[in-house]
Write an enzyme that holds these catalytic residues in place. Structure first.
Site, PDB file in Angstrom:
ATOM      1  N   LYS A  37       0.809  -1.233   0.000  1.00 54.22           N
ATOM      2  CA  LYS A  37       0.000   0.000   0.000  1.00 54.22           C
ATOM      3  C   LYS A  37       0.841   1.282   0.000  1.00 54.22           C
ATOM      4  CE  LYS A  37      -0.542   0.642   4.934  1.00 54.22           C
ATOM      5  NZ  LYS A  37      -1.074   0.008   6.134  1.00 54.22           N
ATOM      6  N   ARG A 132      -7.282   1.030  16.808  1.00 51.86           N
ATOM      7  CA  ARG A 132      -7.745   1.181  15.434  1.00 51.86           C
ATOM      8  C   ARG A 132      -8.690   0.002  15.212  1.00 51.86           C
ATOM      9  NH1 ARG A 132      -3.958   1.623  10.130  1.00 51.86           N
ATOM     10  NH2 ARG A 132      -4.321  -0.607  10.089  1.00 51.86           N
TER      11      ARG A 132
HETATM   12  C1  LIG Z   1      -0.139  -0.627   6.772  1.00 52.26           C
HETATM   13  C2  LIG Z   1      -0.370  -1.873   7.523  1.00 52.26           C
HETATM   14  C3  LIG Z   1       0.687  -2.770   7.728  1.00 52.26           C
HETATM   15  C4  LIG Z   1       2.106  -2.483   7.299  1.00 52.26           C
HETATM   16  O1  LIG Z   1       2.681  -1.507   8.113  1.00 52.26           O
HETATM   17  P1  LIG Z   1       4.199  -1.045   7.939  1.00 52.26           P
HETATM   18  O2  LIG Z   1       4.445  -0.150   9.080  1.00 52.26           O
HETATM   19  O3  LIG Z   1       4.273  -0.343   6.621  1.00 52.26           O
HETATM   20  O4  LIG Z   1       5.049  -2.267   7.964  1.00 52.26           O
HETATM   21  C5  LIG Z   1       0.397  -3.952   8.375  1.00 52.26           C
HETATM   22  N1  LIG Z   1      -0.848  -4.246   8.794  1.00 52.26           N
HETATM   23  C6  LIG Z   1      -1.878  -3.415   8.606  1.00 52.26           C
HETATM   24  C7  LIG Z   1      -3.238  -3.804   9.080  1.00 52.26           C
HETATM   25  C8  LIG Z   1      -1.672  -2.194   7.978  1.00 52.26           C
HETATM   26  O5  LIG Z   1      -2.703  -1.362   7.805  1.00 52.26           O
END
Ligand SMILES: *Cc1c(COP(=O)(O)O)cnc(C)c1O
Length: 361
Positions: A37, A132
């Site tokens: 993402k 969250r």
């Molecule tokens: C964005 C996200 C991640 C990845 O996080 P990083 O800090 O980029 O490694 C993992 N799990 C969820 C649910 C996320 O939203």
């Protein structure tokens, strides 16, 4: 000549970062999900992750997952944002496993999955304090009991997320609690919890410090692979590159101007009241890129003597007075990116992408 503004993407460095992180996690028998993402699921970046050893890709948007699948990537795909009830049809079509926390949504998934005859795999998210996504821990067994009644949902495991909206850090204690919950489910509900998904890049530190509970067997890693950073601790990960994505913008105006604005200060284009220091006459450059394409505080000029002053939607102002060298209209200024800027630059349709050193297959 390349078109500006642009991001140059160094795929071999992303392959390297992926391998390093997988190696680190393999020591604790943890599988790494490669999260795309942060770069809008750039297909070639996703392929670099796969080349580095990733088996499952994850993204927060079904459109991105659809794009990756349609590009021919055969890896398993995980949706890492709780699905919208209105997108369940696409979820079932494109996503192999999703994270969830709402029974009403799971019912819709089960109903629609029935029509296609598949079982949709899920990870039940538990809120371990970051507030969250996730059910509250005390609801776990009860919720699992209800999920078991949904015939086309396959509960693969449980997961948690840290450092996202409240900045709560993963620890031996809160991850240990997640592992305990998995045990409790197994004992009380007599089902096997195959996956315990412990979080994101911020959890890597616990592996390094040998403070990760034994049964955590999955991490979802985005920024660690993309930028070689543990951004919540402001540290670089050992053995990784940070110059994986380099942003270039072009100078369209270069003038000596006073550092204090002339006139009465009202609000800027984004509703803020700006404050400036009087540094006398300064050499200022306008770069043809703006808030639509970048995140101001997470751009790092590659060369010394270049300082960011401010930006509006389409203009980025930099102070180049202290830059030691020739500089003229049409010159390119390059920046390293932190996560927010990477996200913005790869989301903006105005920023072109150039790929480097991709090995031919
Ligand atoms: C964005 C996200 C991640 C990845 O996080 P990083 O800090 O980029 O490694 C993992 N799990 C969820 C649910 C996320 O939203």
């Amino acid at each position: 000549m390349k078109n500006n503004p642009r991001v140059d993407i160094y795929l071999d460095k992303i392959v390297n970062n992926t391998k390093e992180i997988i190696k680190k996690c393999a020591k604790k028998e943890i599988e790494v999900i490669g999260i795309t993402k942060g770069c809008s699921a750039d297909v070639r970046v996703a392929k670099a992750m796969i080349k580095g050893g990733i088996k499952t890709l994850g993204d927060s948007r079904i459109e991105n997952i659809k794009k990756l699948k349609e590009s021919g990537i055969k890896s398993k795909m995980m949706l890492i944002r709780i699905p919208m009830p209105s997108e369940i049809k696409q979820l079932i079509e494109y996503v192999d496993i999703s994270i969830n926390s709402e029974l009403s949504t799971l019912k819709i998934i089960s109903n629609l999955a029935q029509k296609t005859g598949i079982e949709h795999e899920i990870i039940l998210m538990i809120d371990m304090g970051d507030l969250r996504e996730g059910i509250m821990p005390e609801e776990t067994v009860n919720t699992v009991r209800k999920i078991k009644q949904l015939p086309h949902i396959k509960l693969m495991g449980i997961g948690a997320n840290f450092c996202c909206v409240s900045g709560v850090m993963p620890t031996m204690e809160n991850l240990g609690k997640l592992v305990m919950l998995a045990k409790e489910i197994e004992e009380k509900e007599k089902i096997h919890i195959e996956i315990i998904s412990g979080g994101s890049t911020s959890v890597l530190k616990l592996i390094e410090d040998d403070k990760i509970p034994q049964n955590i067997n999955q991490l979802r890693i985005g920024v660690g692979i993309l930028l070689g950073q543990d951004d919540v601790r402001l540290r670089n990960l050992k053995g990784t590159y940070q110059d994986t994505f380099i942003l270039t913008a072009e100078i369209v105006e270069l003038k000596l101007k006073p550092s204090l604005p002339i006139g009465t200060i009202g609000r800027d284009a984004f509703g803020q009241i700006p404050v400036f220091k009087d540094l006398g006459l300064r050499k200022r450059a306008i770069l043809a890129i703006g808030k639509q394409d970048i995140h101001l505080n997470s751009l790092i000029p590659l060369k010394k003597g270049i300082e960011i002053i401010a930006a509006s939607s389409d203009h980025l102002l930099v102070d180049v007075t202290d830059f030691n060298g020739n500089i003229k209209i049409g010159d390119e200024i390059k920046f390293k990116l932190n996560y927010p800027a990477l996200l913005a630059a790869t989301t903006s349709k105005y920023v072109k992408r150039y790929y480097h050193r991709e090995e031919k297959k």
